[in-house]
Design an enzyme around this catalytic site. Structure first.
Site, PDB file in Angstrom:
ATOM      1  N   CYS A  87      -3.453  10.237   1.147  1.00  8.09           N
ATOM      2  CA  CYS A  87      -3.219   8.916   1.737  1.00  8.09           C
ATOM      3  C   CYS A  87      -4.444   8.372   2.450  1.00  8.09           C
ATOM      4  CB  CYS A  87      -2.055   8.979   2.709  1.00  8.09           C
ATOM      5  SG  CYS A  87      -0.520   9.471   1.906  1.00  8.09           S
ATOM      6  N   HIS A 336       2.918   0.786  -0.387  1.00  2.55           N
ATOM      7  CA  HIS A 336       2.091   1.963  -0.175  1.00  2.55           C
ATOM      8  C   HIS A 336       1.478   2.492  -1.463  1.00  2.55           C
ATOM      9  CE1 HIS A 336       1.866   6.351   1.550  1.00  2.55           C
ATOM     10  NE2 HIS A 336       0.691   5.804   1.433  1.00  2.55           N
TER      11      HIS A 336
END
Lengths: 339, 339
Positions: A87, A336
């Site tokens: 991430c 995301h």
């Protein structure tokens, strides 16, 4: 000492969401076009590209993504490097861009994060995402990412009394903040009642505690002080940056209610910038799950350990609160795409 | 202008080859131990790590490799970033390390390339490697990497009269150069007759034209001028570097007998260093296949286009020749853990 030479002169992103039929290279190109020519920056001014992408190998059977993407975006031949840090992939690409400018190897560079995730089933995407955890000791025996953050949530609830409703309030805020952004994946506000709908993904995390699986690309142009004036009268100076890591193996962590890497990285960035948490007007933090935002708001020193949930409850982190967190809607509201 | 501040003060690698039962993190740790403490550099002096690894996602279901690897190597918490650029992954990590030192964000950093490839079948490894080609337009319809370089070989044979025997001579040289290196995957010389054994992998490339599938890790420590004296009296200064890309889609290339990215990257490095090809004592180039070494020796300006094969034939590129290429044995002899 604060960084002296790095400026953001352009920023853009594509729509985030389920972009049916749109490939990684197409999203990348759209973000590049928006951040360069559409912003008055000729593509020929770009000298190098630093690209964050997490797991295209497993999602679209494509590694070696950097040359492929810059070629498709009309930048054939450009030095282009891909950075992978789960991430934080985009963030590590940004740091490489900063070092490229500060080292004076380049004057003007492109930083892009991009991921195509909805090309596969949710099960397959979950399996790919699990490659960000320790395969040998944890993910191979079934620990998916909702599971990882569910363990953090349980620990936070146990240690500090944080509740499922506190986490749901993070989701309500995220959807509200994202609701006016036409590029966000979710543009509808949700009620606390809806956020509390007991469709558990990994107890105590429910559907609305989880950021979505998304396609999308976001881009920045960084440039030196000399060149910045050419592109804008209002460059955004980058004055501090930090990076740290931690054990990926949860068993080796002494406390699941804080992420030591976030504490250390933010400490480094504050120190470099010569500023303190109280000097900040707002923060954008990683909210892959609602509990992650609460923990991050404590890790970066906005609130004391254990007081992040209360801050949400009291509206302190709302857009119009004293310390807004994720005012644009975060990963939870905007989407995301991991890279 | 040549780089001023970057020095290599330590270099090491593990055995390359089929390392049965040795995991990626174990190979990485061995290389780190050898390059740091075994070389008199305390691990605590390392401030950041830049790690090249190509395709651990598909080979060992492990992304997010940088924090995992530094943690296992006793460097928990270290800022650690992974770089992926197929066979240039390690090279892009090195460039990031250079920028880290030149930007003065860090004084002393670790650069590591590592790959675990023999954990899967040859078929699966070939499929993973094919992720380095354009999946949408080429690899998904069956073009593997031996196929890519076979096309280059055919083009070179057609345009310049290069022969299968010329390529076989590259293999003979590689095995000879590697034969005295106990860390090399192949330590036996081979005859030209053996190298010509017609076990075709992708015509005209035969078994001995192909570098092997290998496990292994290699590491460097880079440091600034001030710190270099602390570790060695003979630092190796890095004075030039270059990087470029090209279309990954072969259909978009006008000539398969040269790699434009190699031509441009070497041109940049020469220019930065203020040197010319004729100033070089030797070169280490990418020889994933024997034809790749021949083409690279032309692309970097050691020989004119089409004259690389003759140079091999005449012994010019041998260890005791005028312009040695891959004097250590190259990927062909030493092994080819891609990262």
């Amino acid at each position: 000492m604060p960084l002296k030479n790095t400026n953001i002169v352009s920023a853009a992103h594509t729509k985030f969401g389920v972009l049916e039929g749109v490939t990684l290279r197409e999203m990348f190109s759209e973000a590049v076009d928006k951040v360069t020519v559409n912003a008055g920056i000729p593509k020929k001014d770009i000298q190098a590209a630093f690209i964050g992408s997490f797991i295209p190998e497993m999602l679209i059977h494509q590694g070696h993504t950097a040359p492929l993407l810059v070629d498709y975006a009309g930048l054939r031949g450009l030095p282009a490097t891909r950075h992978e840090a789960a991430c934080a992939s985009g963030a590590t690409a940004l740091r490489a861009g900063i070092m490229a400018i500060e080292s004076r190897l380049y004057d003007t560079v492109l930083v892009v994060g991009a991921e195509k995730m909805t090309s596969v089933s949710t099960n397959k995407a979950t399996e790919a995402l699990a490659a960000a955890a320790d395969d040998q000791f944890e993910s191979s025996i079934g620990l998916t990412f909702p599971g990882v953050f569910a363990l953090a949530a349980v620990a936070h609830m146990h240690k500090y009394g944080t509740t499922e409703e506190d986490m749901a309030r993070v989701a309500v805020k995220a959807h509200k903040n994202a609701s006016t952004n036409p590029l966000a994946q979710f543009q509808k506000e949700i009620t606390l009642e809806k956020a509390m709908t007991p469709r558990y993904i990994a107890w105590p995390l429910k559907l609305y505690d989880c950021s979505p699986i998304s396609d999308g690309a976001a881009a920045l142009v960084l440039t030196s002080n000399e060149k910045a004036k050419k592109y804008t009268d209002l460059p955004v100076k980058i004055i501090g940056t930090g990076q740290a890591s931690a054990s990926m193996n949860l068993c080796a962590r002494s406390d699941l209610t804080t992420f030591s890497a976030s504490v250390e990285a933010s400490r480094q960035a504050y120190k470099m910038a010569g500023l303190k948490p109280k000097d900040m007007d707002f923060a954008v933090v990683h909210d892959c799950f609602t509990i992650a935002e609460i923990i991050a708001s404590e890790d970066i020193g906005f609130f004391k350990p254990g007081e992040g949930a209360k801050a949400v409850r009291d509206g302190v982190t709302a857009l119009d609160g004293d310390r807004p967190i994720n005012p644009m809607g975060g990963l939870k509201g905007v989407g995301h795409p991991v890279g």
